[in-house]
Write an enzyme that holds these catalytic residues in place. Structure first.
Site, PDB file in Angstrom:
ATOM      1  CG  ASP A  36      -1.844   1.165   1.332  1.00 25.21           C
ATOM      2  OD1 ASP A  36      -1.673   2.141   0.570  1.00 25.21           O
ATOM      3  OD2 ASP A  36      -2.750   1.130   2.181  1.00 25.21           O
TER       4      ASP A  36
ATOM      5  CG  ASN B 275       0.163   0.818 -12.597  1.00 26.87           C
ATOM      6  OD1 ASN B 275      -0.240   1.425 -13.580  1.00 26.87           O
ATOM      7  ND2 ASN B 275      -0.633   0.010 -11.882  1.00 26.87           N
TER       8      ASN B 275
ATOM      9  CB  SER C  11       2.930  10.372 -16.205  1.00 23.27           C
ATOM     10  OG  SER C  11       2.386  11.669 -16.146  1.00 23.27           O
TER      11      SER C  11
ATOM     12  CE1 TYR D  37      -4.428  10.786 -12.170  1.00 20.42           C
ATOM     13  CE2 TYR D  37      -5.224  11.724 -14.236  1.00 20.42           C
ATOM     14  CZ  TYR D  37      -4.566  10.723 -13.552  1.00 20.42           C
ATOM     15  OH  TYR D  37      -4.035   9.661 -14.234  1.00 20.42           O
TER      16      TYR D  37
ATOM     17  CE  LYS E 281      -0.981   9.898 -12.535  1.00 17.92           C
ATOM     18  NZ  LYS E 281      -0.124   8.748 -12.160  1.00 17.92           N
TER      19      LYS E 281
END
Length: 276
Positions: free
Chosen positions: A52, A79, A130, A144, A148
């Site tokens: 985690d 990922n 990404s 978000y 990124k």
């Protein structure tokens, strides 16, 4: 000598597809996820274990278990991630923190845990997943986008730091892939936000923008993205960025090949929600 890859977020989507692709190509795979489930059938070269990214002890344990099982780790694929959807004002500070904990700080913690191992071996490769949202901004996903963009800047800078040690850093940029659970979680996160009514017309218009983007998507799958991740791991180059799906290439080209004025005019025309 058989190489080993550690991949985060392997319960579904890109991570699950990448784990199976590496295993099919003879790699040892440390397939990690928050809640371990079977991955890729009964492959003897796949170790499924808990990781985690919001729990540093679980990161330490997974890395240690992978090294104990396979001797060393050669590639780490960061990922694990998810996307908040909604206007910034309607999103709590706790949710903002969680977005960065998963997409940025968790990725950094995985790298921090594995770097001593890579340094000792004077080799290793990080592949950080990404998004097109790490290159261009879109309405309703400012947080978000922010996470990124942070991943991209961190990865590029880190690549300069680690090159002298024989350690590589690469970025894979996928766009929309419909069969992953990404959109499902984004919808759940949006339902937990409290949006001021002044944004109602904006949100209606933004929904139309995203409908148009969805209709323009190709037929990319998680397996297609996994192939690009595998290419990045095996092509032997120092290429930094890999665009993984065709749907985002026009926007990425516009961002990287146009002047700032041309790019902003293009995006404002296309992405600014129109009143209903």
């Amino acid at each position: 000598m058989t190489k080993t890859v550690l991949i985060t977020g392997c319960s579904s989507g890109f991570g699950a597809a990448a784990a199976c692709l590496f295993a099919d190509n003879g790699w040892n795979v440390v397939a990690t996820m928050r809640t371990p489930v079977a991955a890729c059938g009964d492959y003897p070269n796949v170790l499924v274990t808990k990781l985690d990214v919001q729990n540093r002890d679980s990161i330490t344990s997974a890395v240690s278990e992978g090294i104990k099982r396979f001797g060393q780790i050669d590639v780490v694929v960061n990922n694990a991630g998810y996307g908040l959807f909604g206007v910034f004002e309607g999103t709590s500070r706790e949710k903002v923190q969680e977005q960065f904990d998963v997409n940025v700080f968790g990725m950094m913690d995985v790298i921090r845990e594995t770097l001593p191992h890579f340094r000792a071996n004077r080799s290793g490769l990080y592949i950080n997943v990404s998004s097109g949202a790490g290159v261009f901004g879109l309405p309703m996903i400012s947080l978000y986008n922010a996470s990124k963009f942070a991943l991209e800047g961190f990865s590029e800078s880190l690549s300069y730091e680690l090159a002298s040690l024989g350690i590589g850093v690469k970025i894979v940029e996928p766009g929309g892939v419909l069969e992953t659970k990404f959109g499902q979680r984004s919808g759940q996160e949006f339902s937990s936000t409290t949006t001021p009514p002044d944004y109602e017309l904006f949100i209606t218009g933004a929904a139309a923008v995203f409908d148009e983007l969805r209709q323009a998507r190709g037929l990319a799958t998680s397996e297609d993205v996994a192939k690009v991740i595998f290419e990045a791991a095996t092509d032997g180059t120092n290429q930094l960025r890999y665009v993984a799906t065709e749907d985002i290439k026009p926007l990425i080209d516009k961002r990287r090949e146009s002047s700032e004025a041309e790019y902003m005019a293009f995006m404002r025309e296309r992405m600014t929600p129109k009143p209903a």
